[in-house]
Design a protein around this motif. Structure first.
Motif, short mmCIF file in Angstrom:
data_model
loop_
_atom_site.label_atom_id
_atom_site.label_comp_id
_atom_site.label_asym_id
_atom_site.label_seq_id
_atom_site.Cartn_x
_atom_site.Cartn_y
_atom_site.Cartn_z
N GLY A 43 0.93 -1.21 -0.03
CA GLY A 43 -0.06 0.00 -0.07
C GLY A 43 0.83 1.36 -0.09
N SER A 44 2.03 1.26 -0.21
CA SER A 44 3.02 2.40 -0.14
C SER A 44 3.90 2.29 -1.43
CB SER A 44 3.70 2.63 1.08
OG SER A 44 5.03 1.83 0.95
N THR A 85 -0.33 -2.44 -10.19
CA THR A 85 -0.79 -2.76 -8.74
C THR A 85 -1.71 -3.93 -9.05
OG1 THR A 85 -3.00 -1.60 -8.93
CG2 THR A 85 -0.91 -0.33 -8.03
N GLY A 89 -8.75 -2.86 -3.94
CA GLY A 89 -8.85 -1.39 -3.44
C GLY A 89 -9.38 -0.71 -4.39
N ASP A 90 -9.49 0.74 -4.28
CA ASP A 90 -9.98 1.80 -5.32
C ASP A 90 -9.25 1.87 -6.37
OD1 ASP A 90 -11.79 4.02 -5.50
OD2 ASP A 90 -9.91 5.10 -5.64
N LYS A 93 -6.95 5.13 -6.60
CA LYS A 93 -6.00 5.31 -5.64
C LYS A 93 -5.03 4.22 -6.18
CE LYS A 93 -8.38 6.54 -1.45
NZ LYS A 93 -9.21 5.90 -0.23
N ASN A 94 -5.21 3.08 -6.55
CA ASN A 94 -4.15 2.18 -7.23
C ASN A 94 -3.55 2.93 -8.28
OD1 ASN A 94 -4.76 0.05 -5.47
ND2 ASN A 94 -5.97 -0.97 -7.11
N GLU A 96 -2.91 6.18 -8.74
CA GLU A 96 -2.10 7.11 -8.19
C GLU A 96 -0.97 6.41 -7.77
OE1 GLU A 96 -2.29 10.26 -4.28
OE2 GLU A 96 -4.10 9.90 -5.68
N LEU A 97 -1.07 5.40 -6.67
CA LEU A 97 -0.04 4.32 -6.11
C LEU A 97 0.86 4.02 -7.30
CD1 LEU A 97 1.46 3.23 -3.73
CD2 LEU A 97 -0.45 1.21 -4.09
N GLY A 125 -2.11 1.32 -12.60
CA GLY A 125 -2.97 0.86 -11.77
C GLY A 125 -3.20 -0.98 -12.17
#
Length: 152
Positions: A43-44, A85, A89-90, A93-94, A96-97, A125
């Protein structure tokens, strides 16, 4: 008109040559990225310890590929680090990550000698998963990755 047709034929031949070269180069880059995959904390965008040697090998491959391309008269290319990713999860957000992870790897590769102007980061993502469905921890881990390709 004849010169225009000849110029178009040359451009088409160059584009076909670029496709062939890109295909060969990308196979090498993808294989190296898979062999030299650094792990991120869940998650980071923070790298797990032990990435130094792997990123150094990958950076050296990128530098070697650049030299090979240039010695073959190729120009106008960029190396693209794409972050990926798993599907949990969203999606936003994925995305962006994955962008942040790709940027971390670009920074890591630049620190190991890759020219900043030759490389860029793209977040994918979970759009291009290696393993579908990623319904186990092992499958999810395979989808959390980065890849390196060349774009002409």
């Amino acid at each position: 008109l004849g010169a225009k047709v000849a110029d178009q034929a040359k451009a088409k031949a160059a584009a076909e040559g670029n496709k062939k070269v890109a295909s060969q180069v990308n196979a090498r880059l993808l294989a190296e990225a898979r062999k030299n995959q650094c792990s991120f904390k869940s998650g980071s965008d923070e790298l797990e310890p032990g990435c130094g040697t792997k990123s150094k090998k990958l950076a050296q491959t990128i530098i070697d590929v650049k030299k090979t391309l240039q010695s073959n008269g190729q120009s106008g290319f960029k190396f693209v680090v794409s972050g990926h990713t798993d599907s949990r999860g969203d999606a936003a957000k994925n995305k962006e990550l994955s962008q942040k992870r790709a940027q971390v790897m670009v920074k890591e590769l630049v620190a190991k000698g890759v020219d900043q102007g030759d490389i860029e980061a793209v977040g994918m993502g979970s759009e291009k998963m290696l393993v579908k469905p990623d319904n186990t921890a092992a499958k999810q881990a395979k989808n959390r990755r980065y890849e390196v390709t060349v774009r002409f």
